[in-house]
Design an enzyme around this catalytic site. Structure first.
Site, PDB file in Angstrom:
ATOM      1  N   LEU A 125       0.838  -1.197   0.000  1.00 17.90           N
ATOM      2  CA  LEU A 125       0.000   0.000   0.000  1.00 17.90           C
ATOM      3  C   LEU A 125       0.879   1.256   0.000  1.00 17.90           C
ATOM      4  CD1 LEU A 125      -2.909   1.228   0.431  1.00 17.90           C
ATOM      5  CD2 LEU A 125      -2.471   1.064   2.885  1.00 17.90           C
ATOM      6  N   THR A 160       6.720  -5.484   3.292  1.00 18.52           N
ATOM      7  CA  THR A 160       7.215  -6.598   4.111  1.00 18.52           C
ATOM      8  C   THR A 160       7.191  -7.893   3.296  1.00 18.52           C
ATOM      9  OG1 THR A 160       6.326  -5.534   6.062  1.00 18.52           O
ATOM     10  CG2 THR A 160       6.812  -7.865   6.273  1.00 18.52           C
ATOM     11  N   ASP A 242      -7.646  -3.838   8.993  1.00 23.01           N
ATOM     12  CA  ASP A 242      -8.332  -4.109  10.262  1.00 23.01           C
ATOM     13  C   ASP A 242      -7.960  -5.507  10.765  1.00 23.01           C
ATOM     14  OD1 ASP A 242      -9.583  -1.660  10.498  1.00 23.01           O
ATOM     15  OD2 ASP A 242     -11.486  -2.320   9.638  1.00 23.01           O
ATOM     16  N   GLY A 244      -5.272  -7.191   9.796  1.00 22.95           N
ATOM     17  CA  GLY A 244      -3.827  -7.181  10.060  1.00 22.95           C
ATOM     18  C   GLY A 244      -3.501  -6.607  11.428  1.00 22.95           C
ATOM     19  N   ARG A 245      -4.235  -5.576  11.830  1.00 19.07           N
ATOM     20  CA  ARG A 245      -3.919  -4.896  13.095  1.00 19.07           C
ATOM     21  C   ARG A 245      -4.133  -5.818  14.298  1.00 19.07           C
ATOM     22  NH1 ARG A 245      -6.362   0.812  10.704  1.00 19.07           N
ATOM     23  NH2 ARG A 245      -4.460   1.304   9.558  1.00 19.07           N
ATOM     24  N   GLU A 369       1.385  -0.965   9.814  1.00 15.69           N
ATOM     25  CA  GLU A 369      -0.062  -1.228   9.738  1.00 15.69           C
ATOM     26  C   GLU A 369      -0.864  -0.125  10.458  1.00 15.69           C
ATOM     27  OE1 GLU A 369      -1.391  -5.243   9.670  1.00 15.69           O
ATOM     28  OE2 GLU A 369       0.565  -5.980   9.043  1.00 15.69           O
ATOM     29  N   GLU A 373      -0.643   7.015  16.233  1.00 15.34           N
ATOM     30  CA  GLU A 373      -1.431   8.240  15.991  1.00 15.34           C
ATOM     31  C   GLU A 373      -2.630   7.908  15.099  1.00 15.34           C
ATOM     32  OE1 GLU A 373       1.833   7.926  15.848  1.00 15.34           O
ATOM     33  OE2 GLU A 373       2.588   9.370  17.307  1.00 15.34           O
TER      34      GLU A 373
HETATM   35  N1  COS Z   1     -13.117  -0.564   6.469  1.00 19.14           N
HETATM   36  C1  COS Z   1     -13.892  -0.276   5.400  1.00 19.14           C
HETATM   37  N2  COS Z   1     -13.912   0.942   4.822  1.00 19.14           N
HETATM   38  C2  COS Z   1     -13.129   1.900   5.341  1.00 19.14           C
HETATM   39  C3  COS Z   1     -12.304   1.658   6.448  1.00 19.14           C
HETATM   40  C4  COS Z   1     -12.316   0.367   7.024  1.00 19.14           C
HETATM   41  N3  COS Z   1     -11.547   0.075   8.071  1.00 19.14           N
HETATM   42  N4  COS Z   1     -11.634   2.804   6.748  1.00 19.14           N
HETATM   43  C5  COS Z   1     -12.038   3.730   5.864  1.00 19.14           C
HETATM   44  N5  COS Z   1     -12.942   3.168   5.021  1.00 19.14           N
HETATM   45  C6  COS Z   1     -13.655   3.851   3.917  1.00 19.14           C
HETATM   46  C7  COS Z   1     -14.469   5.001   4.444  1.00 19.14           C
HETATM   47  O1  COS Z   1     -15.740   4.554   4.858  1.00 19.14           O
HETATM   48  C8  COS Z   1     -14.540   5.911   3.244  1.00 19.14           C
HETATM   49  O2  COS Z   1     -15.502   5.430   2.350  1.00 19.14           O
HETATM   50  P1  COS Z   1     -16.514   6.460   1.594  1.00 19.14           P
HETATM   51  O3  COS Z   1     -15.643   7.468   0.921  1.00 19.14           O
HETATM   52  O4  COS Z   1     -17.250   5.577   0.631  1.00 19.14           O
HETATM   53  O5  COS Z   1     -17.377   7.055   2.665  1.00 19.14           O
HETATM   54  C9  COS Z   1     -13.173   5.718   2.580  1.00 19.14           C
HETATM   55  O6  COS Z   1     -12.684   4.450   3.045  1.00 19.14           O
HETATM   56  C10 COS Z   1     -12.189   6.807   2.939  1.00 19.14           C
HETATM   57  O7  COS Z   1     -12.104   6.850   4.352  1.00 19.14           O
HETATM   58  P2  COS Z   1     -11.560   8.104   5.149  1.00 19.14           P
HETATM   59  O8  COS Z   1     -12.207   9.353   4.619  1.00 19.14           O
HETATM   60  O9  COS Z   1     -11.666   7.837   6.594  1.00 19.14           O
HETATM   61  O10 COS Z   1     -10.048   8.140   4.649  1.00 19.14           O
HETATM   62  P3  COS Z   1      -8.802   8.960   5.175  1.00 19.14           P
HETATM   63  O11 COS Z   1      -7.982   9.368   4.026  1.00 19.14           O
HETATM   64  O12 COS Z   1      -9.226   9.995   6.148  1.00 19.14           O
HETATM   65  O13 COS Z   1      -7.935   7.827   5.892  1.00 19.14           O
HETATM   66  C11 COS Z   1      -7.147   6.445   7.604  1.00 19.14           C
HETATM   67  C12 COS Z   1      -8.359   7.049   6.897  1.00 19.14           C
HETATM   68  C13 COS Z   1      -6.183   7.486   8.130  1.00 19.14           C
HETATM   69  C14 COS Z   1      -7.710   5.668   8.768  1.00 19.14           C
HETATM   70  C15 COS Z   1      -6.410   5.522   6.629  1.00 19.14           C
HETATM   71  O14 COS Z   1      -5.817   6.231   5.572  1.00 19.14           O
HETATM   72  C16 COS Z   1      -5.325   4.704   7.303  1.00 19.14           C
HETATM   73  O15 COS Z   1      -5.624   3.708   7.966  1.00 19.14           O
HETATM   74  N6  COS Z   1      -4.063   5.093   7.135  1.00 19.14           N
HETATM   75  C17 COS Z   1      -2.965   4.316   7.613  1.00 19.14           C
HETATM   76  C18 COS Z   1      -2.508   3.404   6.552  1.00 19.14           C
HETATM   77  C19 COS Z   1      -1.632   2.344   7.080  1.00 19.14           C
HETATM   78  O16 COS Z   1      -1.961   1.649   8.021  1.00 19.14           O
HETATM   79  N7  COS Z   1      -0.490   2.189   6.444  1.00 19.14           N
HETATM   80  C20 COS Z   1       0.405   1.155   6.761  1.00 19.14           C
HETATM   81  C21 COS Z   1       0.360   0.189   5.621  1.00 19.14           C
HETATM   82  S1  COS Z   1       0.857  -1.394   5.998  1.00 19.14           S
HETATM   83  S2  COS Z   1       2.701  -1.209   6.550  1.00 19.14           S
END
Ligand code: COS
Length: 387
Positions: A125, A160, A242, A244-245, A369, A373
């Site tokens: 990702l 990874t 979700d 993975g976490r 993941e 924050e």
């Molecule tokens: N399950 C299903 N859908 C999800 C979801 C989840 N856990 N989280 C967000 N969505 C959906 C939202 O419902 C939204 O859908 P709609 O646009 O249709 O309403 C869409 O995805 C965008 O969500 P949101 O507006 O919340 O996106 P953001 O850009 O604000 O990002 C976070 C949300 C910050 C939570 C997300 O980008 C994130 O988890 N970032 C971290 C990424 C990460 O873990 N990287 C490490 C990679 S692995 S080393």
């Protein structure tokens, strides 16, 4: 005490414990030192069914549930978090995504070998300029005129297992103007032209797990390798994270427990000022606080695992439970590893004991993941419904 944990759960937990102690413990320090990927033991984990615990037998797994997965993963990570990282990415980030979103053909072709441990799976990702803000990726997939293949270009980072992965679930932009709704997921075969690996990251911890960049240069991905629909990629990525976490929470719990157990033993044996150090209140306080946090992490992990199992029936999102478990357990792992070194004094700082490895390995659980924050942000958004 926990009557949802059955005899079968205890059996896989015991099998993982035995394997970790017999086969991983003797090599963990050396692999940490050299950074060599433990291919042989990873293959053995596949033979034991640890690489596809929640995948039904018809797709190469052992058909158990999320509780079985977290119990087994915790035992592996108690001995070596690097093995746990490889196991968790394979199980949660690759297999779970394929199982939930893959077609029957994709499952037969890619899930069967990865879940059975004959092939290694990865998930991609992150990009150099897109980490926490996962919706801003620069890589692109463009459908060719014939409509048969997507041409993929771009660079992904921090993947990874990438140096050894046979297949990778890739998230990239098909319609950048749509932002989150323009992300699409693909299954990538790493032996095809147009795919290459960049530098392998030199890391502070989990050094035996290999992490690298991957590069796409006009990689031709057949349409049948698209995972889900066009534009569904961001939701797939988040849904899979979700799951993975919960795995990373179990990994953190394993590290925390290892640090606590070593500290209890040391407190019982080491003497200072004519007493066992465990008789001093300042050591007692550390042990008590470590134990409380370990057990609280365990409860949050069980809660998240049960929520995920329930979600398979109801479809209810378990982001809240997963993020709470990951946040608390990863902070617990860091707390326990730090306090364990303090209890051990100079011995804790020495490479002669594994405490300094736990300390280095624990740190990543607060980062990958989704950072702590990001977990706090997910939790608060789930509570308020606000974005
Ligand atoms: N399950 C299903 N859908 C999800 C979801 C989840 N856990 N989280 C967000 N969505 C959906 C939202 O419902 C939204 O859908 P709609 O646009 O249709 O309403 C869409 O995805 C965008 O969500 P949101 O507006 O919340 O996106 P953001 O850009 O604000 O990002 C976070 C949300 C910050 C939570 C997300 O980008 C994130 O988890 N970032 C971290 C990424 C990460 O873990 N990287 C490490 C990679 S692995 S080393």
């Amino acid at each position: 005490m926990f009557d949802f944990i059955t005899e079968e759960h205890r059996m896989i937990q015991e099998a993982a414990r035995e394997f970790a102690q017999k086969s991983i413990a003797p090599i963990a320090a050396e692999h940490d030192e050299t950074g060599k990927f433990p291919l042989e033991t990873v293959r053995q984990m596949g033979e034991l069914g640890f690489m596809g615990i929640e995948v039904p037998e018809e797709y190469g797994g052992v058909g158990m549930d999320t509780l079985a997965y977290v119990l087994a993963l915790e035992e592996i990570c108690k001995v070596d978090a690097s093995h746990g990282t490889i196991m968790s990415v394979n199980n949660s980030l690759f297999c779970h995504g394929l199982l939930k979103f893959g077609t029957e053909e994709q499952k037969q072709k890619y899930l069967v070998p990865v879940a059975s441990g004959k092939a290694i799976g990865a998930y991609s990702l992150t990009e150099p300029m897109s980490g926490s803000d996962a919706g801003t990726m620069k890589s692109r997939a463009v459908l060719n005129e014939a409509g048969t293949h997507y041409i993929i270009n771009g660079r992904k980072s921090w993947v990874t297992s990438a140096p050894y992965a046979d297949y990778i679930v890739l998230f990239t932009m098909t319609q950048p103007e749509k932002k989150h709704h323009g992300v699409t997921a693909f299954i990538i075969e790493t032996d095809k032209p147009g795919f290459s690996r960049g530098k392998t990251e030199p890391k502070l911890g989990i050094r035996a797990s290999a992490t690298s960049e991957i590069i796409f240069d006009n990689y031709e991905c057949p349409v049948e390798n698209r995972l889900g629909e066009e534009g569904q990629g961001f939701k797939i990525a988040m849904t899979v994270l979700d799951a993975g976490r919960i795995g990373i929470a179990a990994q953190a719990l394993g590290i925390a427990e290892a640090a606590l157990e070593a500290s209890i033993k040391y407190a019982q044996e080491r003497e200072a000022f004519g007493k066992k150090i465990g008789q001093f209140q300042m050591i007692q306080q550390k042990l008590a606080d470590m134990k409380c946090r370990v057990e609280a992490s365990r409860l949050l992990i069980y809660q998240a695992a049960l929520a995920k199992m329930e979600s398979a029936k109801t479809g209810r999102r378990y982001s809240l439970e997963a993020s709470m478990a990951k946040l608390f357990a990863s902070e617990t792992a860091n707390y326990c590893a730090k306090e364990a070194i303090q209890i051990h004094g100079g011995m804790g700082y020495s490479k002669e004991m594994p405490l300094e490895r736990y300390y280095r390995d624990a740190k990543i659980t607060e980062i990958y993941e989704g950072t702590s924050e990001i977990q706090r942000m997910v939790i608060a958004r789930q509570l308020t419904g606000l974005r």
